[in-house]
Scaffold this motif. Sequence first.
Motif, short mmCIF file in Angstrom:
data_model
loop_
_atom_site.label_atom_id
_atom_site.label_comp_id
_atom_site.label_asym_id
_atom_site.label_seq_id
_atom_site.Cartn_x
_atom_site.Cartn_y
_atom_site.Cartn_z
N VAL A 404 0.87 -1.18 0.00
CA VAL A 404 0.00 0.00 0.00
C VAL A 404 0.90 1.23 0.00
CG1 VAL A 404 -1.88 -1.17 1.18
CG2 VAL A 404 -0.16 0.04 2.52
N TYR A 405 0.33 2.34 -0.45
CA TYR A 405 1.10 3.56 -0.62
C TYR A 405 0.50 4.66 0.26
CZ TYR A 405 2.54 0.96 -4.74
OH TYR A 405 3.00 -0.02 -5.58
N PRO A 406 0.79 4.63 1.52
CA PRO A 406 0.16 5.60 2.42
C PRO A 406 0.91 6.93 2.48
CG PRO A 406 1.44 4.05 3.69
CD PRO A 406 1.63 3.68 2.25
N SER A 432 -8.20 10.66 -1.26
CA SER A 432 -6.91 10.05 -0.99
C SER A 432 -5.89 10.67 -1.92
CB SER A 432 -6.97 8.54 -1.20
OG SER A 432 -5.68 7.98 -1.13
N ASP A 433 -4.69 10.90 -1.38
CA ASP A 433 -3.59 11.44 -2.19
C ASP A 433 -2.55 10.36 -2.47
OD1 ASP A 433 -4.76 13.90 -2.23
OD2 ASP A 433 -3.68 14.64 -0.46
N ASN A 440 -11.48 5.68 -4.94
CA ASN A 440 -12.13 5.79 -3.64
C ASN A 440 -13.60 5.40 -3.76
OD1 ASN A 440 -9.73 6.92 -2.52
ND2 ASN A 440 -10.29 8.90 -3.42
N THR A 441 -14.08 4.74 -2.71
CA THR A 441 -15.49 4.34 -2.64
C THR A 441 -16.02 4.63 -1.24
OG1 THR A 441 -14.99 2.51 -4.15
CG2 THR A 441 -17.14 2.47 -3.05
N CYS A 472 -14.62 5.11 4.07
CA CYS A 472 -13.99 5.56 2.83
C CYS A 472 -12.91 4.55 2.48
CB CYS A 472 -13.39 6.95 3.03
SG CYS A 472 -12.47 7.56 1.59
N LYS A 473 -13.10 3.83 1.38
CA LYS A 473 -12.18 2.76 1.00
C LYS A 473 -11.40 3.16 -0.25
CE LYS A 473 -14.84 -0.96 3.08
NZ LYS A 473 -15.43 -2.30 2.91
N SER A 474 -10.08 2.90 -0.16
CA SER A 474 -9.19 3.18 -1.27
C SER A 474 -8.32 1.96 -1.48
CB SER A 474 -8.33 4.42 -0.95
OG SER A 474 -7.37 4.62 -1.96
#
Length: 689
Positions: A404-406, A432-433, A440-441, A472-474
Amino acid sequence: MGCKVVQTGFLVCLLSSSVVQGDTDYRVTYSSTQICALQGSAVDIRCTYTYPSRIKEKVTVVEEAVWFTKMNRDEPIDLMTDSQFAGRVQYRCDKNSCTLKITDLRNSDSAEYKFMFRTNQPGWIMIGSPGVTLSVTALQVKVTDTSFWYPSWAEVTCSSSCHLSDHGFYVWYMNGETLHTKTPSTDKYFEKSDSIACAVKRYENFPSPSLCVHESPCSSVVYTHRSICVPKGSSVDISCTYSHKTLVLTNFWFSPERSRQLYHSQPEDLREDSHYAGRVQVFDKRGRSTLRIRDLRVTDSAQYQFKFTARRFEWKSNLPGTTLTVTALQVQVTRIISVHQSHTEAELKCHSSCSPAAHLSYIWFKNGQEISKQKSSTYTDYFYPGDKISCAFKGHEDHRSPSVYPSKLPSMSVSPSGEIVEGSSVTLTCSSDANPEAENTLYKGNQSLPLGSGGTYHFTSISSEDRGFYDCKSDDQSVSLFMDVLYAPKLLSVSVNPSAETVEGSSVNLTCSSDANPAATYTWYKEDEDSPLYSGQIFTITDFRAEHSGNYYCEAQNTRGRHNSTVYLNVASNSWKFPVALSITAVCLAFILLFLLLWIRRDRSLKQQPQAGEGPDSRTEMDEIQYASVQFSTRQPDDVYSNFSPGQTERYQEESVVYSTTKPNSTTGTRRQAAVEDPSALYSKVVRK
């Protein structure tokens, strides 16, 4: 409610599971306090909780809610972080309720489970105590009765150490084949080599071990594990023991799911299935068989069973075997601690669909480098643009989770900020950035909400039904936000207990309830009276009298408004007099009617008796009149005269006819003379007697 001050400075209040109106509005209520569940199955433990909407004008917000069984220095140990429950625990919390779900139950899970929530009000931790006692049990078959005269006959019972709360019909297996019996006990004739097992309907994957009914060894298959969870890419051994009174000729392992996929009517040996080509081995030694599968794939998740044949015998395939779950890891965002211009502080979790039996530790990777200090399933850190995070089970580093890319994790915001009031316009933003750009959902529960430009969702007139958690899901990451909606009391209702007509001198409870946020306060009034009678949800009148009759209304009020509802009470002070008076009247009428019947009967009896002063002649006259009536009604010879000759019968008839013409008004002397001269008169007296 009992309270104590702990060393950490928190005031811990232990609340009973029953709902009792106390000095505060803090309470915890469990849907059940005793639960019995089968080993290997899953269980839901539910509770609801309430708290004051504000204290000294400060709005109350729940900051933490956890389930626990143990405490460390007066602090609950969250089950989500307890290694004993790793990968087996889920929370489903919404509004003022929270459900704990535990999967793959083990005997060690038997304990008392409690719920704790912490608010922003200083110094309070609320714990529901006593909690919910969970008992994990396994089914067993017991031979409860046998017969001396019929040695092959036996009665067997499916039993458990506690009463299963969700039990229904039962399933019985003899030599691996399903029987038609659905009751907890069954009796039948068993062969010496027969074995029996049982399960609860809808929980067939968790049957009892097979039991030899008469003698051992018998025909049986006993699996070492009912369920196994292993990481993707690893190997697994699935084993069982088997026995039979004669030599076993053939045996093999198969998967019922694979047989159905391939449309095979008969089980197929896994060694001949191309899906497992080069990955399957079977080891068999002294009645123990082991299936080994290497390089596991997620598609290998299935149930695996063992089958054998002997001379004139075949072990059937209805009895469930071992369920294998192959899990792949994922990194999830469980909590965003703070968001800054250059970085984000967040808590991540290495999630798997099940908990490996080996209790494997975790390894975290940041930008491809192992983070040596992190061994648990959670990881908290500062994340900057370009950071890549993944995780793996220790010993299975080659099978890491997707990265993942947080650089900036998904975030949610509400506009306008501050309190949200029903009917107002609200905008929810899910963004999300992440790099690369993520899709995003937005979800509320299981319902997906369409996002507009900039990841926004607009409520033109928000309502109380919109209150709750939003996700909020990414990609593989998600964050949650609870949106609180304030509204005035509505759906107000008043109930009366007892509900029937109120009897004078009895006790009456009036209960007022409503749907309100923040929680409403209740005040009771009586019509045409200015001052309130009582403040509280339940108003009790202990000695209800006639002057208490009338309209009562309850007023529910919070910071957003007020609403009232009315109920009418009527005293039935004389309600007992009518049925009592009716009963007395009925009894009196019955006595009068009985007296009249007896008087009429006595009067008729007196009329039939001779008057005082009458001599024997008058009695003779009555006898003659009575006899005359008998002779006129019977003109045919009776059977009693059958011994008379025809001539005698005719003479009797003629003489009796002459006698029947005697006038009842004749003088006494005439009657006496006729009686002497006419022989039929003597005969008439004989006949009458």
